[in-house]
Design a protein around this motif. Sequence first.
Motif, PDB file in Angstrom:
ATOM      1  N   ALA A  67       1.581  -1.387  11.681  1.00  0.00           N
ATOM      2  CA  ALA A  67       0.298  -1.602  11.003  1.00  0.00           C
ATOM      3  C   ALA A  67       0.322  -2.821  10.097  1.00  0.00           C
ATOM      4  O   ALA A  67      -0.668  -3.552  10.002  1.00  0.00           O
ATOM      5  CB  ALA A  67      -0.070  -0.352  10.190  1.00  0.00           C
ATOM      6  N   ALA A  95       1.656   0.678  16.045  1.00  0.00           N
ATOM      7  CA  ALA A  95       2.357   1.378  14.969  1.00  0.00           C
ATOM      8  C   ALA A  95       2.826   0.405  13.899  1.00  0.00           C
ATOM      9  O   ALA A  95       3.089   0.805  12.767  1.00  0.00           O
ATOM     10  CB  ALA A  95       3.550   2.148  15.536  1.00  0.00           C
ATOM     11  N   HIS A 151      -2.291   4.679   8.116  1.00  0.00           N
ATOM     12  CA  HIS A 151      -2.106   6.120   7.986  1.00  0.00           C
ATOM     13  C   HIS A 151      -2.705   6.615   6.668  1.00  0.00           C
ATOM     14  O   HIS A 151      -2.585   5.945   5.635  1.00  0.00           O
ATOM     15  CB  HIS A 151      -0.619   6.456   8.045  1.00  0.00           C
ATOM     16  N   ASN A 191       4.995   2.970   5.431  1.00  0.00           N
ATOM     17  CA  ASN A 191       3.752   3.105   6.182  1.00  0.00           C
ATOM     18  C   ASN A 191       3.935   4.217   7.195  1.00  0.00           C
ATOM     19  O   ASN A 191       4.174   3.965   8.380  1.00  0.00           O
ATOM     20  CB  ASN A 191       3.404   1.787   6.902  1.00  0.00           C
ATOM     21  N   PRO A 192       3.846   5.477   6.780  1.00  0.00           N
ATOM     22  CA  PRO A 192       4.153   6.565   7.692  1.00  0.00           C
ATOM     23  C   PRO A 192       3.161   6.650   8.841  1.00  0.00           C
ATOM     24  O   PRO A 192       1.965   6.524   8.664  1.00  0.00           O
ATOM     25  CB  PRO A 192       4.051   7.804   6.786  1.00  0.00           C
ATOM     26  N   HIS A 193       3.666   6.828  10.029  1.00  0.00           N
ATOM     27  CA  HIS A 193       2.841   7.039  11.194  1.00  0.00           C
ATOM     28  C   HIS A 193       3.728   7.553  12.318  1.00  0.00           C
ATOM     29  O   HIS A 193       4.932   7.486  12.251  1.00  0.00           O
ATOM     30  CB  HIS A 193       2.099   5.787  11.664  1.00  0.00           C
ATOM     31  N   HIS A 194       3.090   8.046  13.345  1.00  0.00           N
ATOM     32  CA  HIS A 194       3.840   8.526  14.498  1.00  0.00           C
ATOM     33  C   HIS A 194       4.473   7.349  15.218  1.00  0.00           C
ATOM     34  O   HIS A 194       3.833   6.335  15.439  1.00  0.00           O
ATOM     35  CB  HIS A 194       2.905   9.261  15.461  1.00  0.00           C
ATOM     36  N   GLN A 195       5.750   7.474  15.571  1.00  0.00           N
ATOM     37  CA  GLN A 195       6.425   6.448  16.345  1.00  0.00           C
ATOM     38  C   GLN A 195       6.585   6.915  17.778  1.00  0.00           C
ATOM     39  O   GLN A 195       7.003   8.040  18.023  1.00  0.00           O
ATOM     40  CB  GLN A 195       7.800   6.124  15.750  1.00  0.00           C
ATOM     41  N   ASP A 236      -4.387  -1.552  18.889  1.00  0.00           N
ATOM     42  CA  ASP A 236      -3.718  -0.538  18.081  1.00  0.00           C
ATOM     43  C   ASP A 236      -2.214  -0.739  18.150  1.00  0.00           C
ATOM     44  O   ASP A 236      -1.658  -1.031  19.215  1.00  0.00           O
ATOM     45  CB  ASP A 236      -4.060   0.866  18.589  1.00  0.00           C
TER      46      ASP A 236
END
Length: 364
Positions: A268, A266, A126, A358-362, A264
């Motif tokens: 990461a 989430a 991210h 590690n911010p990202h869409h879940q 890919d």
Amino acid sequence: MAWFARPAARAWTCPPEPAEAQAFHASLPGYATTPLHELASLADELGVGRVFVKDESARLGLPAFKALGASWAVHRALAERAANSGAPSGPVTLVTATDGNHGRAVARFARLLGQRAHVFVSGGVHPAASAAIASEGAEVTQVAGPYDDAVRRAADAAADGPATLLVQDSAWPGYERIPRWIVEGYSTLFTEVDAQLAAAGAGPPDLVAVPVGVGSLAQAAVTHYRSRPAGRPAPSLLSVEPEAAPCVIESLTRGELTGVVTGDTAMAGLNCGTPSSVAWPYLREGIDAAVAVTDAAGARAARALAALGVSSGPCGAAPLAGVRAALTGAGAEDRRAALGLGPASTLVLLSTEGADANPHHQEP
């Protein structure tokens, strides 16, 4: 469900890690033992006696456990360099590749020690995580490909001159000393868990669930729990990785170090295609079982932990997703038997990062 089990691993033994890392960490400003939360509702859900979650959402001022390995390895590497009379004087550029937390940890300790850092960030990380690395004063290079590509780029950059030093948590033939120091640094986490379980009257764990990328933390777990005195029960060790990057399960199944093409995810920080060459012998001999989980399962686990007051990102929540997959559903009785678990067993889950690491869409 991708699953591997080898119960004979509990009989394997190895020498312990050196004890110096914990004293070093205790000497650092801001050091504190991270919490070990007992979550009775998870024990009820999983049909075991007690469940503890090691919460690494705030470690040495960073939101992930990686600070333990990076700080010890950077300390050892710079001390060795200073002792080498032929080494050039002046600042060093610490070079590394990352899919998030390791790169920020290297950058943080480079800045604190008056050094420079150059961090190669793999694709899929991210932008906020990359920005956090840059906020530590590091030069950040984005790599379009997967983590393994970023590792190759970092290794090439570190070979440019005597004022650069590669600090990588993945090892390969010819590059193994610094990754070993990183693993030594992680031993502090397990020493803390021992003391915390004893204080809670729990005794040694019956199972420890570890999220796995290249396998360095799992190597530290194997080293810690397989170097127990003779006659002391050894816990089962469960490695958990994303279905998109099942390099450890693939290697264990084949019986040899094996790389995979990653997809890919989430998760990461676990999106790694090849186990570390230093970690592999320990994983091969000392891991009882391995499971791969979906992003959706990881997201559900992160939400469950948040509801219980534990901040955990997708990588940190992977162990809960893994034990849920192993201990429930079709075939669970056989998997419990392979892990040696019963209704009174004690489980320890390693939540290796906070929700903000590690911010990202879940996925829902």
